[in-house]
Motif scaffolding. Structure first.
Motif, PDB file in Angstrom:
ATOM      1  N   VAL A   8      -9.665 -18.110  26.183  1.00 14.22           N
ATOM      2  CA  VAL A   8      -9.817 -17.559  24.864  1.00 14.22           C
ATOM      3  C   VAL A   8     -10.660 -16.830  24.673  1.00 14.22           C
ATOM      4  O   VAL A   8     -11.771 -15.678  24.715  1.00 14.22           O
ATOM      5  N   ILE A   9     -11.794 -17.387  24.970  1.00 10.81           N
ATOM      6  CA  ILE A   9     -13.418 -17.790  24.594  1.00 10.81           C
ATOM      7  C   ILE A   9     -13.743 -17.698  25.663  1.00 10.81           C
ATOM      8  O   ILE A   9     -14.998 -15.974  26.280  1.00 10.81           O
ATOM      9  N   ALA A  12     -13.253 -13.130  26.029  1.00  6.72           N
ATOM     10  CA  ALA A  12     -14.492 -12.692  24.768  1.00  6.72           C
ATOM     11  C   ALA A  12     -15.634 -12.443  25.477  1.00  6.72           C
ATOM     12  O   ALA A  12     -16.436 -11.667  25.825  1.00  6.72           O
ATOM     13  N   ALA A  61     -15.747 -15.461  18.918  1.00 14.03           N
ATOM     14  CA  ALA A  61     -15.086 -14.824  19.497  1.00 14.03           C
ATOM     15  C   ALA A  61     -14.441 -13.288  19.355  1.00 14.03           C
ATOM     16  O   ALA A  61     -14.182 -12.575  19.730  1.00 14.03           O
ATOM     17  N   ARG A  64     -16.818 -11.026  19.968  1.00  9.07           N
ATOM     18  CA  ARG A  64     -17.619 -10.713  20.299  1.00  9.07           C
ATOM     19  C   ARG A  64     -16.448  -9.292  20.905  1.00  9.07           C
ATOM     20  O   ARG A  64     -16.595  -8.344  21.178  1.00  9.07           O
ATOM     21  N   GLU A  65     -15.359  -9.539  20.637  1.00 10.80           N
ATOM     22  CA  GLU A  65     -14.079  -8.432  20.640  1.00 10.80           C
ATOM     23  C   GLU A  65     -13.667  -7.360  19.511  1.00 10.80           C
ATOM     24  O   GLU A  65     -13.500  -5.903  20.005  1.00 10.80           O
TER      25      GLU A  65
END
Length: 114
Positions: A8-9, A12, A61, A64-65
């Motif tokens: 996930v990171i 991101a 995260a 970032r998204e």
């Protein structure tokens, strides 16, 4: 579990677009956070951001998204909730150590504020 969160990171970190101040995105490069009973599914992948994760990983995260969130009041929150953040219509609740709930429109899961 760590590999999943690392994924996930990683997703991101791939984001490189700049967002105008004051606006929030629902998606970035096709990534969408879909709330469900266990937390957030990361679509279209099979990755997740589940309840119980540290805010130190979840919040960066999400920023970032989706861009910078709006900090919400802690009035009418259950004991222990120390942070409440909103991205467009998605609101997340955190204790000092954990992601504990989400709210979107009339839907909610976990520990959320009234």
């Amino acid at each position: 579990m760590r590999a999943l969160f690392a994924g996930v990171i990683g997703l991101a970190l791939l984001s490189a677009c700049v967002q105008p101040e004051g606006q929030t995105r629902q998606k970035h490069q096709g990534v969408e956070f879909a709330p469900d009973a266990q937390g957030l599914a990361v679509l279209p992948s099979n990755q997740r951001v589940d309840f119980g994760r540290s805010p130190k990983g979840v919040i960066p995260a999400m920023i970032r998204e989706l861009g910078r969130p709006t900090a919400m009041s802690l009035n009418d929150c259950p004991a222990g909730i120390t942070q409440r953040l909103r991205w467009a219509d998605l609101e997340l609740s955190f204790t000092s150590e954990r992601f504990v709930g989400w709210k979107r429109g009339t839907e909610q899961q976990g520990r959320v504020c009234a």
